[in-house]
Design a protein around this motif. Structure first.
Motif, PDB file in Angstrom:
ATOM      1  N   LYS A 250      41.722  33.615  31.526  1.00  0.00           N
ATOM      2  CA  LYS A 250      41.598  34.886  30.817  1.00  0.00           C
ATOM      3  C   LYS A 250      42.889  35.673  30.996  1.00  0.00           C
ATOM      4  O   LYS A 250      43.494  35.649  32.072  1.00  0.00           O
ATOM      5  N   THR A 251      43.305  36.348  29.914  1.00  0.00           N
ATOM      6  CA  THR A 251      44.510  37.163  29.959  1.00  0.00           C
ATOM      7  C   THR A 251      44.182  38.565  29.473  1.00  0.00           C
ATOM      8  O   THR A 251      43.294  38.756  28.642  1.00  0.00           O
ATOM      9  N   SER A 252      44.916  39.522  29.988  1.00  0.00           N
ATOM     10  CA  SER A 252      44.716  40.905  29.563  1.00  0.00           C
ATOM     11  C   SER A 252      45.814  41.772  30.159  1.00  0.00           C
ATOM     12  O   SER A 252      46.097  41.680  31.353  1.00  0.00           O
ATOM     13  N   GLY A 253      46.405  42.617  29.317  1.00  0.00           N
ATOM     14  CA  GLY A 253      47.365  43.595  29.804  1.00  0.00           C
ATOM     15  C   GLY A 253      48.526  43.001  30.561  1.00  0.00           C
ATOM     16  O   GLY A 253      49.060  43.626  31.480  1.00  0.00           O
ATOM     17  N   GLY A 254      48.954  41.783  30.209  1.00  0.00           N
ATOM     18  CA  GLY A 254      50.081  41.166  30.886  1.00  0.00           C
ATOM     19  C   GLY A 254      49.714  40.410  32.144  1.00  0.00           C
ATOM     20  O   GLY A 254      50.604  39.914  32.843  1.00  0.00           O
ATOM     21  N   TYR A 255      48.420  40.281  32.458  1.00  0.00           N
ATOM     22  CA  TYR A 255      47.956  39.548  33.630  1.00  0.00           C
ATOM     23  C   TYR A 255      47.052  38.403  33.202  1.00  0.00           C
ATOM     24  O   TYR A 255      46.466  38.417  32.113  1.00  0.00           O
ATOM     25  N   PHE A 256      46.940  37.382  34.069  1.00  0.00           N
ATOM     26  CA  PHE A 256      46.012  36.291  33.795  1.00  0.00           C
ATOM     27  C   PHE A 256      45.263  35.931  35.076  1.00  0.00           C
ATOM     28  O   PHE A 256      45.738  36.165  36.192  1.00  0.00           O
ATOM     29  N   VAL A 257      44.079  35.363  34.889  1.00  0.00           N
ATOM     30  CA  VAL A 257      43.292  34.806  35.995  1.00  0.00           C
ATOM     31  C   VAL A 257      42.827  33.423  35.547  1.00  0.00           C
ATOM     32  O   VAL A 257      42.273  33.266  34.454  1.00  0.00           O
ATOM     33  N   HIS A 258      43.055  32.432  36.386  1.00  0.00           N
ATOM     34  CA  HIS A 258      42.758  31.039  36.067  1.00  0.00           C
ATOM     35  C   HIS A 258      41.719  30.518  37.060  1.00  0.00           C
ATOM     36  O   HIS A 258      41.972  30.462  38.269  1.00  0.00           O
ATOM     37  N   HIS A 259      40.551  30.139  36.556  1.00  0.00           N
ATOM     38  CA  HIS A 259      39.500  29.509  37.368  1.00  0.00           C
ATOM     39  C   HIS A 259      39.531  28.006  37.085  1.00  0.00           C
ATOM     40  O   HIS A 259      39.366  27.573  35.941  1.00  0.00           O
ATOM     41  N   PHE A 260      39.734  27.211  38.127  1.00  0.00           N
ATOM     42  CA  PHE A 260      39.875  25.767  37.983  1.00  0.00           C
ATOM     43  C   PHE A 260      38.841  25.088  38.869  1.00  0.00           C
ATOM     44  O   PHE A 260      38.887  25.215  40.103  1.00  0.00           O
ATOM     45  N   ALA A 261      37.887  24.381  38.254  1.00  0.00           N
ATOM     46  CA  ALA A 261      36.831  23.724  39.035  1.00  0.00           C
ATOM     47  C   ALA A 261      36.311  22.504  38.283  1.00  0.00           C
ATOM     48  O   ALA A 261      35.169  22.468  37.835  1.00  0.00           O
ATOM     49  N   PRO A 262      37.134  21.474  38.116  1.00  0.00           N
ATOM     50  CA  PRO A 262      36.658  20.264  37.432  1.00  0.00           C
ATOM     51  C   PRO A 262      35.596  19.565  38.261  1.00  0.00           C
ATOM     52  O   PRO A 262      35.660  19.549  39.496  1.00  0.00           O
ATOM     53  N   SER A 263      34.612  19.014  37.581  1.00  0.00           N
ATOM     54  CA  SER A 263      33.513  18.393  38.322  1.00  0.00           C
ATOM     55  C   SER A 263      33.361  16.907  38.019  1.00  0.00           C
ATOM     56  O   SER A 263      32.861  16.150  38.855  1.00  0.00           O
ATOM     57  N   SER A 264      33.763  16.468  36.851  1.00  0.00           N
ATOM     58  CA  SER A 264      33.570  15.057  36.475  1.00  0.00           C
ATOM     59  C   SER A 264      34.727  14.206  36.974  1.00  0.00           C
ATOM     60  O   SER A 264      35.470  13.593  36.209  1.00  0.00           O
ATOM     61  N   LEU A 265      34.877  14.180  38.290  1.00  0.00           N
ATOM     62  CA  LEU A 265      35.953  13.419  38.917  1.00  0.00           C
ATOM     63  C   LEU A 265      35.356  12.486  39.971  1.00  0.00           C
ATOM     64  O   LEU A 265      34.347  12.809  40.599  1.00  0.00           O
ATOM     65  N   PRO A 266      35.988  11.335  40.197  1.00  0.00           N
ATOM     66  CA  PRO A 266      35.485  10.437  41.248  1.00  0.00           C
ATOM     67  C   PRO A 266      35.747  11.026  42.638  1.00  0.00           C
ATOM     68  O   PRO A 266      36.741  11.710  42.862  1.00  0.00           O
ATOM     69  N   ARG A 267      34.856  10.735  43.562  1.00  0.00           N
ATOM     70  CA  ARG A 267      34.988  11.212  44.933  1.00  0.00           C
ATOM     71  C   ARG A 267      36.110  10.464  45.643  1.00  0.00           C
ATOM     72  O   ARG A 267      36.297   9.261  45.457  1.00  0.00           O
ATOM     73  N   ILE A 268      36.878  11.200  46.458  1.00  0.00           N
ATOM     74  CA  ILE A 268      37.907  10.586  47.291  1.00  0.00           C
ATOM     75  C   ILE A 268      37.291  10.274  48.654  1.00  0.00           C
ATOM     76  O   ILE A 268      36.626  11.124  49.256  1.00  0.00           O
ATOM     77  N   THR A 269      37.503   9.065  49.152  1.00  0.00           N
ATOM     78  CA  THR A 269      37.001   8.758  50.488  1.00  0.00           C
ATOM     79  C   THR A 269      37.746   9.608  51.512  1.00  0.00           C
ATOM     80  O   THR A 269      38.898   9.991  51.313  1.00  0.00           O
ATOM     81  N   LYS A 270      37.101   9.904  52.612  1.00  0.00           N
ATOM     82  CA  LYS A 270      37.705  10.824  53.586  1.00  0.00           C
ATOM     83  C   LYS A 270      37.780  10.202  54.968  1.00  0.00           C
ATOM     84  O   LYS A 270      37.036   9.270  55.321  1.00  0.00           O
ATOM     85  N   ASN A 271      38.703  10.768  55.750  1.00  0.00           N
ATOM     86  CA  ASN A 271      38.825  10.480  57.175  1.00  0.00           C
ATOM     87  C   ASN A 271      38.561  11.797  57.888  1.00  0.00           C
ATOM     88  O   ASN A 271      39.284  12.772  57.676  1.00  0.00           O
ATOM     89  N   VAL A 272      37.566  11.838  58.735  1.00  0.00           N
ATOM     90  CA  VAL A 272      37.216  13.092  59.393  1.00  0.00           C
ATOM     91  C   VAL A 272      37.063  12.853  60.893  1.00  0.00           C
ATOM     92  O   VAL A 272      36.458  11.857  61.319  1.00  0.00           O
ATOM     93  N   VAL A 273      37.667  13.755  61.664  1.00  0.00           N
ATOM     94  CA  VAL A 273      37.527  13.701  63.124  1.00  0.00           C
ATOM     95  C   VAL A 273      36.895  15.004  63.585  1.00  0.00           C
ATOM     96  O   VAL A 273      37.357  16.101  63.249  1.00  0.00           O
ATOM     97  N   PHE A 274      35.803  14.879  64.363  1.00  0.00           N
ATOM     98  CA  PHE A 274      35.105  16.028  64.929  1.00  0.00           C
ATOM     99  C   PHE A 274      35.550  16.219  66.373  1.00  0.00           C
ATOM    100  O   PHE A 274      35.486  15.282  67.181  1.00  0.00           O
ATOM    101  N   VAL A 275      36.000  17.442  66.707  1.00  0.00           N
ATOM    102  CA  VAL A 275      36.428  17.779  68.067  1.00  0.00           C
ATOM    103  C   VAL A 275      35.447  18.824  68.589  1.00  0.00           C
ATOM    104  O   VAL A 275      35.450  19.977  68.140  1.00  0.00           O
ATOM    105  N   ILE A 276      34.594  18.441  69.550  1.00  0.00           N
ATOM    106  CA  ILE A 276      33.443  19.265  69.942  1.00  0.00           C
ATOM    107  C   ILE A 276      33.604  19.764  71.383  1.00  0.00           C
ATOM    108  O   ILE A 276      33.823  18.984  72.314  1.00  0.00           O
TER     109      ILE A 276
END
Length: 920
Positions: A247-273
């Motif tokens: 959306k644009t207005s008065g010389g400013y813009f705001v961009h909302h980016f949230a694609p959903s139809s994308l394949p999941r990326i595998t993750k590496n996660v380490v929990f430090v408890i």
């Protein structure tokens, strides 16, 4: 806060009298309204609380507003004795000095102050004089964050007593379309089901919460002290896989980016408890429970590690392993037996977690390091800055570090800085019964990475907020705001480059859908940009030190002051100005009669002194009762007035009761309908005298006017209605009169073929007897003071009852108001009643998106300068000096109408154009 921490909190509010709970014999919170408008995920909330002091002495009232860390208070006002006192954002030091000075002078003062980045709390206090009332009006703003695939707007209501006039109004307007809407929370119960009204159309939604006083005592989370619970509005918007919503207005813009139809990326996660001794008891048990749930949710192609620490480090495995069923079960057994004893070596534990992640890099995967601790380091390296430096070098920007602080013994700022330095965030886990669900809820936010190394690029854009993001997770959203170079929308092109599960990906459109929302959103989009910029500058300042830290703080402070944001660097203070009325709230003059604050007086029958204040000139010589130019018609004449309502004898005719204003040394007389046909006549003060009229000599006094003053003018105006034009910064609004039986152009929206017309009522100083909506030359809707709606069908008006829902127009009628939506226009039409006469008063809540709109409802706030105060007051408006009088008017734009002092002038002077321009 419990589970509420895991929700996107728009607003959590409670009103508390610090010294004690409100005593109905001493205090009465007689009205409490919350109005929240969400447009394109940016929420503006207005809280209005009205309190009466029933004690025989002044009393300071303090109330607290708890809001999410992401919200900024942007406006605060107090209304007392017809005066409006606006808050001004200053540095914390300046605000505290002004507040202390005001209180020491015996003045009422309110202070709104952030108590820290980690405490989501603001406080305001005011000293209320004996038997007086005060109205608080607080506004704050927040960009809603998307989590778990939804936005959550939460209202925590705890007014500390049942309130006779309690309302929550929520309006949501999303041009992308609303995919679903739910209402939940502790106040969304069976006992309160009929107090909640929900309406949903394609792009708009309304939620109303109007519990009765009885319901506020008997619901599940209610009692004699009123409600204490949450109302949560949950929704999401429609999405596509393009470059996103811009959306644009008065010389400013705001961009909302949230694609959903994308394949999941595998993750590496380490929990430090953390398993140190301070985790003993419920905390370690909840941690075990949460870990077991999280391990169960790992995908088989994920890799993970798990270490615990006290003064030493304990490995489940010394390297990353795949989340096979066997490995997950083994880790669950390890988690189930985590003990709690010993010291806390945070430095060594986080460095070990980083080593494990870096030792086994996997191309095309996303790495995450999660730390959970409940205290400060007590062994190993204890210097916090050294630990932060060590961790930053070890992580080296390769993956985000998320720090979870369990409870309030933890140094949260230390964790927050360490997270921000490593592209992560810190989150507090509250020691409640649902702490395990808080832990699991946080993990679910980062459980499904969809993109890594996300870079947002804008050709033709400048002054951008953050544009690089380490990772983008399913259910979240990236928001970027900025300015458009030279406001040239034709050359503005957005583009997103990132890495997905299948490789590099580019999001761009040859002809991107860039929605222009000029007029209504000029300020809103600019404020979104300012909001994000201030927040990110504060985050950067937290990470830095020395001159760079100071520079970030200076930039954040400058923007906070410009946009009136209450942040960790600023406060907002409200004091009564010094001068003639500075002590009115506390110590009235001896024997002074307190008038009943009504805008103007009407005929009330017999000759009685009218205690109604209708017009007070700011100069001492401008009133009939004190004017030095005494008339010379009778020796025994005496001038007198009763709070500016007079008994007038016109020629040899009957005695009548009238009201007046002084304009440029003349008395302008306004009558009710039984005086000379309801006309207006102007007399110079030299032609006005007064003589005793009551046989008792104490009840009333006549004023005699020459029957045909050469200075007098006559205009055929049946009755008059007073209108206000409020200001942004000045204490007093402007006011002017409009003759009755007039059809006023309230709103004209040419491009949408929308017109809203108001027909003024016949009793003076009320409002409209009918609001008529014309839309696209084919639809006509009438709103009536009896709460009913009429709609034109085939040229004939038909009653539709209290509700009308059509493709183009939605009108929801309730006991004392209508809520109307036509396209991108939203109005609330209030129903008032004075002396048995019901009338309407419209309030524009959402302005149309068009530069060509016109009408009374879209008048801009007045801007003026006081240039002369003696012998009479003059205001300077647009380089024109205008003589004014201090008067008063009823503000019907709020449901509990109150009287405000105002600067009275002609309609043309106030509007800066002819009143005929608004006549229909």
């Amino acid at each position: 806060m419990g589970r509420a921490l895991m929700q996107t909190t728009l607003f959590a509010l409670f009103l508390t009298l610090v010294t004690s709970l409100p005593n109905k014999e001493d205090w009465d919170i007689y009205s409490f309204h919350i109005n929240s408008t969400v447009t394109s995920r940016y929420a503006t909330t207005v809280i209005t609380s009205r309190v009466a002091n029933r004690m025989n002495k002044s009393k300071e009232v303090e109330f607290q507003v708890r809001i999410p860390k992401n919200a900024f208070i942007s406006k605060f006002r107090m209304f007392m004795d017809g005066q409006v006192y606006d808050g001004v954002v200053k540095t914390k030091e300046q605000a505290q000095q002004q507040y202390t000075a005001a209180v020491s002078r015996g003045q009422s003062a309110g202070l709104v102050s952030s108590v820290g980045r980690t405490l989501e709390e603001f406080k305001t206090s005011v000293t209320v004089a004996a038997h007086k009332k005060v109205t608080f009006e607080l506004t704050y703003e927040e960009l809603l964050k998307r989590r778990h695939g939804k936005y959550e707007l939460q209202i925590h209501a705890r007014p500390m007593q049942p309130v006779s006039d309690f309302k929550v109004d929520v309006y949501i307007d999303e041009k992308a379309g609303i995919s679903f809407l739910e209402v939940k929370g502790g106040l969304s119960t069976k006992a309160l089901a009929n107090a909640i009204t929900k309406t949903l159309t394609d792009k708009q939604a309304w939620v109303y919460f109007y519990p009765t006083e009885s319901q506020q005592k008997t619901c599940d989370s209610c009692g004699e002290q009123g409600m204490n619970g949450d109302l949560v509005i949950v929704y999401d918007v429609n999405r596509d896989i393009s470059v996103g919503d811009i959306k644009t207005s008065g010389g400013y813009f705001v961009h909302h980016f949230a694609p959903s139809s994308l394949p999941r990326i595998t993750k590496n996660v380490v929990f430090v408890i953390d398993q140190s001794g301070s985790m003993h008891g419920r905390k370690i048990q909840q941690t075990r429970t949460a870990l077991i749930h999280i391990l169960n949710d790992l995908n088989e192609d994920d890799f993970f590690g798990l270490i615990t620490f006290d003064g030493n480090i304990f490995h489940w495995k010394r390297e990353l392993v795949q989340a096979t069923k066997t490995n997950v079960n083994s880790a669950k057994t390890f988690a189930q037996n985590i003990p709690a004893s010993g010291y806390t070596d945070i430095n060594a534990a986080v460095l070990e977690g980083a080593r494990i992640l870096k030792a086994h890099p996997r191309e095309g995967s996303a790495s995450i390091l999660i730390l959970l601790t409940d205290g400060d380091p007590t062994s190993g390296e204890r210097n916090l800055e050294t630990i932060q430096s060590n961790v930053q070098k070890a992580v080296a920007g390769k993956f985000p570090l998320y720090c979870l602080g369990f409870g309030f013994d933890v140094n949260f700022e230390f964790l927050e800085k360490m997270s921000l330095q490593n592209n992560g965030v810190a989150r507090r886990i509250y020691e409640d019964s649902d702490a395990d669900l808080q832990l699991k809820g946080f993990y679910e936010e980062v459980a499904t990475p969809l993109l890594t190394n996300v870079t947002m690029m804008y050709t033709g854009g400048t002054n951008l907020t953050q544009t690089h993001f380490t990772q983008y997770y399913n259910g979240s959203e990236i928001v970027v705001a900025g300015q458009i170079t030279d406001n040239d929308i034709e050359t503005f092109t957005p583009e997103v480059i990132a890495i997905s599960g299948t490789g590099s990906v580019r999001f761009s459109d040859t002809n991107p859908t860039v929605e222009s929302t000029d007029t209504v959103s000029d300020s809103r989009l600019q404020r979104v940009w300012a909001y994000l910029t201030v927040k990110q500058l504060l985050d950067k300042a937290l990470q830095l030190s020395g001159p760079e830290k100071d520079r970030m703080r200076e930039e954040a402070l400058k923007l906070s002051l410009k946009y009136s944001f209450v942040t960790s660097l600023t406060s907002m203070v409200v004091t009564k100005p010094e001068g003639e009325n500075s002590d009115v709230l506390h110590k009235p003059k001896e024997g002074q009669v307190q008038p009943n604050p009504v805008a103007t007086s009407r005929i009330s029958g017999q000759m009685q002194p009218n205690p109604v204040a209708t017009s007070r000139n700011s100069g001492s010589s401008a009133r009939a009762g004190s004017d030095g130019r005494r008339g010379k018609k009778q020796k025994n004449q005496a001038r007198a007035h009763y709070d500016d309502s007079y008994i007038l004898r016109y020629s040899a005719g009957p005695v009548h009761k009238i009201t007046y204003d002084w304009i440029d040394g003349e008395m302008r007389v306004y009558s009710s309908s039984d005086w000379i046909g309801g006309h207006i006549r102007t007399y110079p003060s030299s032609d006005i005298t007064a003589s005793p009229a009551s046989p008792h000599g104490t009840v009333a006094t006549d004023i005699t006017a020459g029957p045909a003053s050469p200075h007098g003018t006559v205009a055929t105006v049946p009755v008059l209605h007073r209108f206000l034009i409020k200001t942004e910064n000045q204490s007093l609004p402007l006011c002017f009169d409009v003759p009755g039986d007039t059809r006023l152009k309230l709103l004209h929206h040419p491009s949408e073929e929308l017109s809203v017309i108001g027909l003024l009522d016949s009793p003076p100083n009320t409002g409209f007897k009918l609001i008529v909506i014309h839309f696209k030359n084919s639809q006509v809707v009438e709103l009536c003071p009896d709460g009913l709606i009429k709609q034109q069908v085939q040229g004939v008006m038909h009653y539709t009852g209290q509700n009308l829902v059509s493709t183009d127009i939605t009108a929801i009628g309730r006991d004392k108001e209508f809520d109307v939506a036509i396209g991108d226009t939203r109005m609330v039409v209030l129903i008032h009643e004075v002396d048995g006469n019901k009338f309407l008063w419209p309030v524009l809540r959402q302005k149309p998106s068009d530069n060509s709109i016109d009408g009374i409802l879209v008048l801009k706030p007045a801007v003026y300068e006081e240039v002369q105060q003696s012998p009479s007051t003059k205001l300077k408006i647009r380089d024109q000096e205008i003589g004014v009088t201090r008067s008063s008017a009823v503000d019907y734009s709020i449901s509990a109408a109150s009287t405000l002092d105002c600067w009275f002038m002609s309609a043309e002077s106030a509007l800066q154009r002819s009143l005929d321009d608004f006549n229909v």
